[in-house]
Design an enzyme around this catalytic site. Structure first.
Site, mmCIF file in Angstrom:
data_model
loop_
_atom_site.group_PDB
_atom_site.id
_atom_site.type_symbol
_atom_site.label_atom_id
_atom_site.label_comp_id
_atom_site.label_asym_id
_atom_site.label_seq_id
_atom_site.Cartn_x
_atom_site.Cartn_y
_atom_site.Cartn_z
ATOM 1 N N GLU A 170 0.796 -1.228 0.000
ATOM 2 C CA GLU A 170 0.000 0.000 0.000
ATOM 3 C C GLU A 170 0.832 1.283 0.000
ATOM 4 O O GLU A 170 0.828 2.037 0.978
ATOM 5 C CB GLU A 170 -0.949 0.013 1.206
ATOM 6 C CG GLU A 170 -1.870 -1.190 1.271
ATOM 7 C CD GLU A 170 -2.932 -1.064 2.368
ATOM 8 O OE1 GLU A 170 -2.845 -0.144 3.194
ATOM 9 O OE2 GLU A 170 -3.867 -1.888 2.381
ATOM 10 N N GLU A 353 -5.489 -8.551 1.054
ATOM 11 C CA GLU A 353 -6.117 -8.202 2.335
ATOM 12 C C GLU A 353 -7.585 -7.919 2.112
ATOM 13 O O GLU A 353 -7.961 -7.223 1.169
ATOM 14 C CB GLU A 353 -5.510 -6.933 2.967
ATOM 15 C CG GLU A 353 -4.141 -7.103 3.556
ATOM 16 C CD GLU A 353 -3.595 -5.807 4.167
ATOM 17 O OE1 GLU A 353 -4.378 -4.947 4.645
ATOM 18 O OE2 GLU A 353 -2.361 -5.661 4.168
#
Ligand code: FCB
Length: 444
Positions: A170, A353
């Site tokens: 991320e 995720e």
């Protein structure tokens, strides 16, 4: 429904679809004294940076209990485990290797492989060594080159026993939350900082990919990105444009350079001094071939025009919320995946995720977390729906294996399939863990 299930004919019930659980180093490891300090150690010391004034010094004491944790992972029946490596546990300040720290990861990987569990390593899940931050951190171009050196150390030590390497987790969070909004470490602010950090992170990814190709040609290599599907607050043209801009700025800023070697057009809307400094050749380095892209999805984002032609996020309405205040919108997950597939020439995707925090209670040795079971059920079905529409998705990782340090919210938010009693370090499988385990054992 108290179980997690998929339609009988779902491609996600085939054995080749990989199921896993995910964690990250700073959030679970503890053993702070056995590594160099990182930006999150420093950030946690700032007054009021962390909601419950906690830090990662102890966390889940995974470095101490790793063998027990590996047994717990195996007991869930997962195919894979996604973990991250702490840069400062592997390399000392002077650039030498921390043999003990590297040995920890070597043992961990061996133990997982011995249990038949595929290891998905993330090389950077936000815990930048503090000494590099003192040289400017991700605002300093040299950090990208330091990351490539660190990548080489890890790749040579762990080799192709690691099934998959992701360079970064991320970069949106590292750059935007850490260097533009200041709500994550290192707590810097300003658009110019955020954009420059993002560029150096992407450059680091590209440089590290070249190292990985050389050192671990047999492992799958790529990157993990997070996305919040962009919606417009109304049908007003200004709000529709705001949603498009929010989408470009928060989502496409990271994926478009990787796949097309250029930033989205919204770059041209920025003041000259807020645009990143891009050196000749950078975009080609960034646009390496990836074997996969990891997609992290939790919720959507709704935007309206801020009155100045820019976008602003509005408070969610109309859907149930998790304990994070995040709307539960599984359809937005399908929409995200299908639209990415339509817009880009994508490599295979893994959902690296997905999950939810709820206010879990441990009562008489049990955690009855029905809302989390429902969340997993609806979101796995959302993935199934995207696959049926032609998106190439190869696996799904639940966030998270166990409750852990949830960044600026400390230990106040629980995302685990496994409940952690931080006073005793006792782990208890929540009902969602049992439901996930049952889904996996019911496969063909
Ligand atoms: C993601 C992070 C992960 C975790 C979840 C809830 O943004 O990658 O570490 O905190 O959110």
């Amino acid at each position: 429904m108290s179980t997690i299930s998929l339609p009988d004919e779902s491609p996600m019930l085939r054995r080749e679809f990989i199921y896993g659980v995910a964690t990250s180093s700073f959030q679970i490891e503890g053993a702070k004294d056995a590594r160099t300090p990182c930006i999150w150690d420093t950030f946690c010391e700032q007054p009021n940076a962390i909601a419950d004034h906690s830090n990662g010094a102890i966390a889940c004491e995974h470095v101490k209990y790793w063998q027990q944790d590996v047994a717990m992972i195996a007991d869930l029946g997962v195919d894979a485990y996604r973990l991250s490596i702490a840069w400062g546990r592997v390399m000392n300040v002077d650039g030498s290797i921390n043999a003990q720290g590297l040995g920890f990861y070597r043992n961990l990987v061996e133990a997982l492989v011995a249990k038949g569990i595929k290891v998905f390593v993330t090389l950077y899940h936000w815990d930048l060594p503090q000494h590099l931050e003192e040289q400017g951190g991700w605002l300093n171009r040299d950090t990208a080159y330091a990351f490539a050196l660190y990548t080489e150390v890890v790749a040579k030590a762990l080799g192709d026993r690691v099934y998959s390497y992701a360079t970064l987790n991320e970069p949106f969070c590292s750059a935007y939350l850490g260097y533009e909004e200041g709500i994550h470490a290192p707590g810097k602010v300003g658009q110019a900082n955020g954009r420059q950090a993002a560029h150096h992170l992407l450059l680091a990814h590209g440089l590290a990919m070249k190292v990985l190709r050389r050192c671990v040609p047999d492992s799958l290599c790529g990157i993990v990105l997070n996305f919040s599907t962009a919606y417009s607050a109304s049908t007003r043209e200004a709000d529709v444009q705001a949603a498009r801009k929010g989408d470009e700025y928060h989502n496409h800023w990271y994926i478009q350079p990787l796949l097309e070697g250029r930033y989205p057009d919204i770059l041209n809307d920025l003041d000259a001094q807020s645009r990143p400094q891009v050196e000749e050749g950078d975009m080609a380095i960034i646009a390496q071939n990836n074997d996969f892209i990891g997609v992290n999805y939790y919720t959507r984002a709704v935007y309206k025009d801020d009155g100045h032609g820019w976008f602003e996020q509005v408070v969610p309405q109309g859907h149930a919320l998790t304990a994070m205040g995040w709307e539960i919108v599984p359809d937005a997950f399908t929409k995200l995946l299908v639209e990415l597939d339509q817009r880009y020439q994508l490599p295979p995707l893994y959902i690296t995720e997905n999950g939810a925090a709820f206010d879990d209670q441990l009562v008489a040795g049990e955690v009855v977390d029905q809302p989390r079971i429902d969340y997993f059920n609806s979101h796995l079905r959302a993935v199934d729906n995207a696959i049926r529409q032609g998106v190439d998705i190869r696996g799904y990782f639940a966030w998270s294996l166990m409750d852990n340090f949830e960044w600026s919210l400390g230990y106040s938010k629980r995302f685990g399939l496994v409940y952690v009693d931080y006073a005793t370090q006792q782990r208890t499988l929540k009902h969602s863990a049992l439901a996930y385990k049952a889904l996996l054992s019911n496969r063909l």
